[in-house]
Scaffold this motif. Structure first.
Motif, PDB file in Angstrom:
ATOM      1  N   SER A 133       1.765   9.327  -8.258  1.00 45.90           N
ATOM      2  CA  SER A 133       2.586   9.504  -7.058  1.00 45.90           C
ATOM      3  C   SER A 133       2.483   8.266  -6.154  1.00 45.90           C
ATOM      4  O   SER A 133       1.696   7.352  -6.409  1.00 45.90           O
ATOM      5  CB  SER A 133       2.122  10.749  -6.295  1.00 45.90           C
ATOM      6  OG  SER A 133       0.775  10.591  -5.856  1.00 45.90           O
ATOM      7  N   TYR A 134       3.289   8.258  -5.097  1.00 43.84           N
ATOM      8  CA  TYR A 134       3.297   7.143  -4.159  1.00 43.84           C
ATOM      9  C   TYR A 134       2.802   7.591  -2.794  1.00 43.84           C
ATOM     10  O   TYR A 134       2.706   8.789  -2.494  1.00 43.84           O
ATOM     11  CB  TYR A 134       4.716   6.567  -4.017  1.00 43.84           C
ATOM     12  CG  TYR A 134       5.261   5.948  -5.285  1.00 43.84           C
ATOM     13  CD1 TYR A 134       5.088   4.597  -5.558  1.00 43.84           C
ATOM     14  CD2 TYR A 134       5.969   6.710  -6.212  1.00 43.84           C
ATOM     15  CE1 TYR A 134       5.600   4.016  -6.713  1.00 43.84           C
ATOM     16  CE2 TYR A 134       6.487   6.146  -7.373  1.00 43.84           C
ATOM     17  CZ  TYR A 134       6.292   4.798  -7.612  1.00 43.84           C
ATOM     18  OH  TYR A 134       6.801   4.243  -8.741  1.00 43.84           O
ATOM     19  N   ASN A 135       2.533   6.587  -1.912  1.00 45.24           N
ATOM     20  CA  ASN A 135       2.049   6.892  -0.562  1.00 45.24           C
ATOM     21  C   ASN A 135       3.184   7.039   0.440  1.00 45.24           C
ATOM     22  O   ASN A 135       2.939   7.150   1.638  1.00 45.24           O
ATOM     23  CB  ASN A 135       1.107   5.785  -0.078  1.00 45.24           C
ATOM     24  CG  ASN A 135      -0.226   5.818  -0.798  1.00 45.24           C
ATOM     25  OD1 ASN A 135      -0.763   6.885  -1.071  1.00 45.24           O
ATOM     26  ND2 ASN A 135      -0.738   4.648  -1.141  1.00 45.24           N
ATOM     27  N   GLU A 153       2.600   1.436  -3.886  1.00 45.80           N
ATOM     28  CA  GLU A 153       1.712   1.324  -5.042  1.00 45.80           C
ATOM     29  C   GLU A 153       1.395   2.723  -5.556  1.00 45.80           C
ATOM     30  O   GLU A 153       1.100   3.643  -4.790  1.00 45.80           O
ATOM     31  CB  GLU A 153       0.428   0.604  -4.644  1.00 45.80           C
ATOM     32  CG  GLU A 153      -0.469   0.264  -5.812  1.00 45.80           C
ATOM     33  CD  GLU A 153      -1.654  -0.584  -5.369  1.00 45.80           C
ATOM     34  OE1 GLU A 153      -2.708   0.010  -5.071  1.00 45.80           O
ATOM     35  OE2 GLU A 153      -1.523  -1.809  -5.302  1.00 45.80           O
ATOM     36  N   ARG A 154       1.435   2.887  -6.850  1.00 41.80           N
ATOM     37  CA  ARG A 154       1.177   4.222  -7.418  1.00 41.80           C
ATOM     38  C   ARG A 154      -0.285   4.632  -7.257  1.00 41.80           C
ATOM     39  O   ARG A 154      -1.182   3.811  -7.412  1.00 41.80           O
ATOM     40  CB  ARG A 154       1.508   4.227  -8.912  1.00 41.80           C
ATOM     41  CG  ARG A 154       2.978   4.332  -9.239  1.00 41.80           C
ATOM     42  CD  ARG A 154       3.137   4.451 -10.736  1.00 41.80           C
ATOM     43  NE  ARG A 154       4.512   4.406 -11.170  1.00 41.80           N
ATOM     44  CZ  ARG A 154       5.273   5.479 -11.322  1.00 41.80           C
ATOM     45  NH1 ARG A 154       4.774   6.679 -11.042  1.00 41.80           N
ATOM     46  NH2 ARG A 154       6.514   5.358 -11.742  1.00 41.80           N
ATOM     47  N   ARG A 155      -0.488   5.909  -6.960  1.00 37.48           N
ATOM     48  CA  ARG A 155      -1.837   6.470  -6.988  1.00 37.48           C
ATOM     49  C   ARG A 155      -2.227   6.743  -8.433  1.00 37.48           C
ATOM     50  O   ARG A 155      -1.421   6.610  -9.352  1.00 37.48           O
ATOM     51  CB  ARG A 155      -1.887   7.777  -6.190  1.00 37.48           C
ATOM     52  CG  ARG A 155      -1.505   7.667  -4.718  1.00 37.48           C
ATOM     53  CD  ARG A 155      -1.844   8.986  -4.041  1.00 37.48           C
ATOM     54  NE  ARG A 155      -1.410   9.027  -2.649  1.00 37.48           N
ATOM     55  CZ  ARG A 155      -0.324   9.666  -2.209  1.00 37.48           C
ATOM     56  NH1 ARG A 155       0.445  10.311  -3.091  1.00 37.48           N
ATOM     57  NH2 ARG A 155      -0.012   9.664  -0.944  1.00 37.48           N
ATOM     58  N   SER A 156      -3.466   7.136  -8.630  1.00 40.93           N
ATOM     59  CA  SER A 156      -3.959   7.413  -9.980  1.00 40.93           C
ATOM     60  C   SER A 156      -3.191   8.563 -10.640  1.00 40.93           C
ATOM     61  O   SER A 156      -3.086   8.636 -11.865  1.00 40.93           O
ATOM     62  CB  SER A 156      -5.455   7.751  -9.942  1.00 40.93           C
ATOM     63  OG  SER A 156      -5.696   8.849  -9.066  1.00 40.93           O
ATOM     64  N   ASP A 157      -2.638   9.464  -9.835  1.00 45.61           N
ATOM     65  CA  ASP A 157      -1.888  10.592 -10.395  1.00 45.61           C
ATOM     66  C   ASP A 157      -0.406  10.264 -10.600  1.00 45.61           C
ATOM     67  O   ASP A 157       0.382  11.120 -10.993  1.00 45.61           O
ATOM     68  CB  ASP A 157      -2.034  11.831  -9.512  1.00 45.61           C
ATOM     69  CG  ASP A 157      -1.476  11.622  -8.109  1.00 45.61           C
ATOM     70  OD1 ASP A 157      -0.970  10.513  -7.829  1.00 45.61           O
ATOM     71  OD2 ASP A 157      -1.544  12.565  -7.301  1.00 45.61           O
ATOM     72  N   CYS A 189       0.823  -1.213   0.000  1.00 45.35           N
ATOM     73  CA  CYS A 189       0.000   0.000   0.000  1.00 45.35           C
ATOM     74  C   CYS A 189       0.858   1.264   0.000  1.00 45.35           C
ATOM     75  O   CYS A 189       0.406   2.335  -0.409  1.00 45.35           O
ATOM     76  CB  CYS A 189      -0.957   0.005   1.185  1.00 45.35           C
ATOM     77  SG  CYS A 189      -0.144  -0.147   2.791  1.00 45.35           S
TER      78      CYS A 189
END
Length: 367
Positions: free
Chosen positions: A247-249, A241-245, A238
């Motif tokens: 970027s990462y968490n 994992e890449r976000r929709s934009d 989590c």
């Protein structure tokens, strides 16, 4: 029984191979059936209609001019037909006629090229070693894989298919994942011998890794190389994992050192592997790591191709900036630990850092 198709227009070469097979059968007590095709069209027809474990392809066939080599069309047909999964050997006196599209792929045990002068015994021995693994029986058109897919389709999927229609959309990837999960369950069932004795499941080194990496983005379980050292990524999925934009968490990635299972390296890095000081301590440590009762501080990684036999050292952790880790010039991804084994690593990692001993005390009891 090994079913072989030889694509060769020279009758003398056909006879030589047939004689070589007869001699090989007599010397090795094997069954090998051979069929011949003199043209590319006939070979393609036989491949589509028959069931073969392997094909030997001459490149320049009947009717070919000096600038054409129709044996390449047979190879192209095999590679483009998802139903044909067999061993492909180019056996030719004109290896230079192999199309440039295929030059790079004929360097592995399942797809090799041999000069016509090569010993037939050598070629047949290599083929027999491959077929004996069962690979052509599993992946062939009537192999175990197709049989297993049919069983899952009718025994599992068909019963609950109404659920798949509810989203009213394409669920192609979800269906593939469903089949894969069921397939793994079947494959994890203990094998029963003819005597009825249950046999434990045993894995081989290649099953431990996804090599090379499949995912384009970094992933938990990735084994990477950096400045001559190896690491495994332990950050939770989590986080990385890449976000929709895009970027990462997280801003940092958690890595654990992968240490080659070599006594000199352990000693030079002052890594404690035993409280004992006798000569057999290292041998005992290695035996434990390869077995089912390893030290909690470490997790065993089997050797495979460029990956040395090694252990993950949970005491040797580092946190690196995400920007550095995703830079392929700094960290090179080599492989990813496959899911079943990654879960074991994560479980031991959590257990190792969650361990807590009971405080020492003089307990008073009424006994």
């Amino acid at each position: 029984m090994i079913n072989l198709l030889m694509v060769e227009d020279d009758l003398s070469q056909q006879q030589l191979m047939e004689d070589a097979i007869e001699d090989y059968i007599e010397a090795n007590n094997l069954e090998i059936s051979i069929n011949f095709s003199a043209t590319a069209n006939d070979a393609i027809l036989k491949l589509d209609q028959g069931k073969y474990d392997a094909v030997f392809v001459d490149l320049v066939l009947e009717g070919d001019s000096g600038t054409s080599a129709s044996g390449n069309e047979v190879i192209r047909h095999i590679l483009n037909n998802h139903k044909l999964r067999l061993v492909v050997y180019v056996v030719s006196g004109t290896l230079h006629s192999l199309h440039t599209d295929f030059v790079d792929i004929f360097h592995n045990p399942l797809m090799k090229k041999f000069n016509r002068d090569e010993s037939s015994d050598k070629i047949l021995s290599e083929l027999v070693n491959i077929v004996n693994t069962g690979v052509t029986k599993i992946f062939g058109t009537d192999g175990e894989l197709e049989s297993q897919i049919n069983e899952i389709f009718y025994k599992h999927l068909a019963k609950g298919f109404d659920w798949w229609a509810k989203p009213n959309k394409d669920v192609n990837r979800e269906l593939l994942r469903y089949f894969t999960m069921h397939m793994l369950e079947y494959l994890d069932m203990p094998i029963t011998s003819p005597e009825g004795d249950g046999m434990s499941i045993k894995y081989l080194n290649p099953e431990f890794y996804i090599y090379p990496c499949i995912k384009t983005d970094i992933s938990t379980g990735d084994i990477t190389s950096h400045n001559g050292c190896r690491f495994i990524t332990l950050s939770p999925a989590c986080d990385i994992e890449r976000r929709s934009d895009g970027s990462y968490n997280t801003e940092r990635v958690l890595l654990a050192k992968v240490v080659k299972l070599d006594r000199d390296i352990f000693d030079s890095d002052c890594i404690t592997y035993s409280k004992k000081r006798n000569s057999g301590a290292w041998r005992e440590f290695c035996k434990g790591m390869r077995g089912t009762n390893p030290r909690n501080r470490f997790h065993y990684l089997p050797e495979y191709l460029e990956l040395d036999e090694a252990v993950i050292d949970f005491k040797n952790l580092c946190s690196v900036p995400l920007a550095d880790y995703v830079d392929s010039q700094k960290y090179q991804r080599i492989a990813t630990v496959s899911t079943p084994f990654l879960k074991d690593i994560q479980s031991r990692f959590s257990s190792y850092y969650a361990r807590q001993g009971q405080p020492e005390a003089d307990w008073i009891t009424s006994a």
